[in-house]
Design a protein around this motif. Structure first.
Motif, mmCIF file in Angstrom:
data_model
loop_
_atom_site.group_PDB
_atom_site.id
_atom_site.type_symbol
_atom_site.label_atom_id
_atom_site.label_comp_id
_atom_site.label_asym_id
_atom_site.label_seq_id
_atom_site.Cartn_x
_atom_site.Cartn_y
_atom_site.Cartn_z
ATOM 1 N N LYS A 116 -27.968 37.657 9.777
ATOM 2 C CA LYS A 116 -29.631 37.257 10.135
ATOM 3 C C LYS A 116 -29.669 36.429 11.179
ATOM 4 O O LYS A 116 -30.618 36.222 12.332
ATOM 5 C CB LYS A 116 -30.473 37.425 8.706
ATOM 6 N N THR A 117 -29.172 34.842 10.861
ATOM 7 C CA THR A 117 -29.152 34.103 11.846
ATOM 8 C C THR A 117 -29.002 33.639 13.413
ATOM 9 O O THR A 117 -29.177 34.440 14.271
ATOM 10 C CB THR A 117 -28.644 32.749 11.452
ATOM 11 N N ARG A 125 -41.371 37.461 -3.814
ATOM 12 C CA ARG A 125 -40.803 38.516 -2.785
ATOM 13 C C ARG A 125 -40.319 39.476 -4.008
ATOM 14 O O ARG A 125 -40.403 39.966 -4.589
ATOM 15 C CB ARG A 125 -39.739 38.012 -2.043
ATOM 16 N N CYS A 160 -33.850 31.288 13.385
ATOM 17 C CA CYS A 160 -33.689 32.954 13.453
ATOM 18 C C CYS A 160 -34.112 34.127 14.244
ATOM 19 O O CYS A 160 -33.445 35.146 14.476
ATOM 20 C CB CYS A 160 -33.415 33.722 11.721
ATOM 21 N N GLN A 174 -29.069 42.022 6.663
ATOM 22 C CA GLN A 174 -30.986 42.448 5.931
ATOM 23 C C GLN A 174 -30.823 43.639 5.809
ATOM 24 O O GLN A 174 -31.932 44.465 5.726
ATOM 25 C CB GLN A 174 -31.555 41.387 6.326
ATOM 26 N N GLY A 211 -29.323 30.519 0.537
ATOM 27 C CA GLY A 211 -30.388 30.293 1.504
ATOM 28 C C GLY A 211 -30.091 28.012 1.827
ATOM 29 O O GLY A 211 -29.743 27.601 0.953
ATOM 30 N N THR A 212 -30.155 28.343 3.056
ATOM 31 C CA THR A 212 -30.217 27.220 3.723
ATOM 32 C C THR A 212 -30.805 25.789 3.063
ATOM 33 O O THR A 212 -30.178 24.691 2.580
ATOM 34 C CB THR A 212 -29.953 27.104 4.824
ATOM 35 N N PRO A 213 -31.941 26.128 2.661
ATOM 36 C CA PRO A 213 -33.027 24.517 1.852
ATOM 37 C C PRO A 213 -31.901 24.447 0.230
ATOM 38 O O PRO A 213 -32.369 22.863 0.480
ATOM 39 C CB PRO A 213 -34.191 25.536 1.649
ATOM 40 N N ARG A 234 -25.432 33.397 -0.500
ATOM 41 C CA ARG A 234 -25.702 33.196 1.144
ATOM 42 C C ARG A 234 -26.370 32.466 1.815
ATOM 43 O O ARG A 234 -27.312 32.459 1.932
ATOM 44 C CB ARG A 234 -26.886 34.655 0.878
ATOM 45 N N SER A 235 -25.311 32.139 2.395
ATOM 46 C CA SER A 235 -26.578 30.911 3.622
ATOM 47 C C SER A 235 -26.575 31.683 5.423
ATOM 48 O O SER A 235 -25.274 31.724 6.045
ATOM 49 C CB SER A 235 -26.301 29.276 3.330
ATOM 50 N N GLY A 236 -27.494 31.566 5.193
ATOM 51 C CA GLY A 236 -27.640 32.074 7.061
ATOM 52 C C GLY A 236 -28.096 31.112 8.164
ATOM 53 O O GLY A 236 -27.280 29.968 9.301
ATOM 54 N N THR A 237 -28.680 30.725 8.146
ATOM 55 C CA THR A 237 -29.649 29.369 8.791
ATOM 56 C C THR A 237 -28.866 27.502 9.123
ATOM 57 O O THR A 237 -28.652 27.546 10.367
ATOM 58 C CB THR A 237 -30.766 28.955 8.463
ATOM 59 N N HIS A 291 -24.661 34.792 5.760
ATOM 60 C CA HIS A 291 -25.681 35.996 5.749
ATOM 61 C C HIS A 291 -26.304 35.896 8.006
ATOM 62 O O HIS A 291 -26.398 34.538 8.570
ATOM 63 C CB HIS A 291 -27.084 35.581 5.695
ATOM 64 N N TYR A 338 -32.644 35.428 -4.283
ATOM 65 C CA TYR A 338 -33.091 34.205 -3.503
ATOM 66 C C TYR A 338 -33.857 33.112 -4.127
ATOM 67 O O TYR A 338 -34.930 33.122 -4.268
ATOM 68 C CB TYR A 338 -33.525 34.965 -2.212
ATOM 69 N N SER A 342 -28.932 42.741 1.309
ATOM 70 C CA SER A 342 -29.935 41.560 0.790
ATOM 71 C C SER A 342 -31.397 42.291 0.322
ATOM 72 O O SER A 342 -31.735 41.808 0.305
ATOM 73 C CB SER A 342 -29.526 40.617 0.476
#
Ligand SMILES: Cc1ncc(COP(=O)(O)O)c(C=O)c1O
Length: 351
Positions: free
Chosen positions: A41-42, A139, A321, A63, A203-205, A219-222, A39, A169, A82
């Motif tokens: 977005k970060t 969400r 981000c 995004q 999601g990175t977490p 999809r990982s961003g952070t 992703h 997500y 997404s």
């Protein structure tokens, strides 16, 4: 690095740390046997997106249409947005974008599907659609596999839309509901003869659980930069954090208080579940207790050592981000120790 001539506040990215983060994510996806679709977005940077693709990513995630337009203009050929794209004007932009890149969007309601379907038909474009499903994050997303099947049929009935699969997500730390949702959905899609080629999670977490839900892409961003939140979630260490906001101590109005030139316009007001607005890794007892737009108020009453007026300090943001969205340009600290400016191409592309 000589920090004395920096124009602060300014984010600086340690390029070697970021490169290692890109490789690590790619390695995790490869090991799980799934596609990597980072992703953007970060970082919002074309150069970094291209590094992720060169490392093995099969495409990118955006995004907003604005982010996707910037990336497509730079020649990136496989983009997932997404997000529900709603409204005539945005659907027109989507149709134009779909003519110059392999484009997929997510949708969780009929209104979105109708509008984008009509816009694609008018423009003679075609578009892939993933049905967004909700498995605990509260969400966007349909909450049942029956609803997902119904919406997929609706997509399938639109001439210029192609149903490609599902997007989720998942809630942090609990992939069980997602696993169950997907297993259930697989059976139901099989019954109606619709092929679900893509299952996109992220999601990175949740990187420790990568591959466990039966997803085909991640999809990982952070993870490209990491931040205080990711350290808190135990998915990164301080050494994995690539971006710090460098800031100057501009005042020491009282023994227990100093002022940084980084306020909410540099660090954002995102507490990310913490009580303070980022950490000073070189002064761990200092606490950024309050932010004005251009003032960071730091409580130094617990510090053995206190930075002096004029000193440049590093701040690790709570949530990295939105910080990228605050600067036209950041600095890259390259492996040779030199700093070079990097334009944040999709900064401000919020629509
Ligand atoms: C739909 C979607 N996918 C993926 C991500 C990436 O999550 P993270 O930054 O935790 O890797 C986000 C982040 O908000 C998101 O909204």
């Amino acid at each position: 690095m000589d920090t004395s001539s920096l124009d602060t506040p300014v984010p600086i990215v340690d390029w070697a740390v970021m490169k290692a983060n890109i490789e690590r994510l790619q390695g995790l996806c490869d090991k799980a046997g799934i596609s990597n679709r980072p992703h953007i977005k970060t970082h919002k940077s074309v150069e970094i997106a291209k590094m992720q693709l060169a490392a093995g990513a099969d495409g990118i995630t955006c995004q907003t249409i604005g982010e996707a337009e910037v990336m497509a203009d730079a020649g990136i050929k496989d983009i997932l947005i997404s997000y529900n794209i709603l409204g005539a004007r945005k659907s027109e932009r989507l149709a134009a974008l779909a003519q110059r890149t392999n484009l997929t969007v997510s949708a969780d309601n009929r209104q979105v599907i109708e509008t984008i379907g009509d816009a694609m038909e008018t423009a003679n474009s075609s578009l892939g659609v993933l049905i967004e499903c909700e498995t605990g994050n509260k969400r966007c997303g349909v909450g049942s596999s029956d609803d997902a099947v119904e919406l997929a049929k609706h997509v399938d009935a639109k001439q210029n839309l192609e149903f490609r699969g599902l997007l989720i997500y998942p809630p942090r730390g609990d992939v069980e509901p997602t696993k169950q949702f997907l297993a259930d959905a697989k059976t139901k899609f099989g019954k109606v003869g619709l092929e679900c080629r893509v299952v996109s999670t992220g999601g990175t977490p949740n990187l420790p659980f990568i591959g466990q839900c039966g997803e085909t892409e991640y999809r990982s961003g952070t993870s490209v930069y990491n931040d205080r939140m990711m350290i808190g979630f135990n998915v990164a260490t301080p050494e994995d954090c690539a971006l710090h906001v460098y800031s100057t101590v501009v005042s020491r109005p009282a023994p227990d208080r100093l002022i940084l030139d980084a306020g909410s316009k540099a660090l954002t007001s995102d507490l990310g579940g913490f009580e303070t607005f980022g950490v000073l890794p070189d002064y761990p007892e200092a606490r950024i207790v309050k932010l004005y737009e251009e003032h960071g108020i730091v409580d130094v009453s617990y510090c053995e050592k206190v930075p002096e007026i004029g000193e440049v300090v590093r701040v690790l943001p709570n949530h990295v981000c939105p910080v990228s969205n605050l600067f036209d340009e950041i600095l890259c600290l390259e492996e040779n120790g030199k700093l070079r400016p990097l334009r944040i191409d999709a900064r401000g592309k919020t629509a």
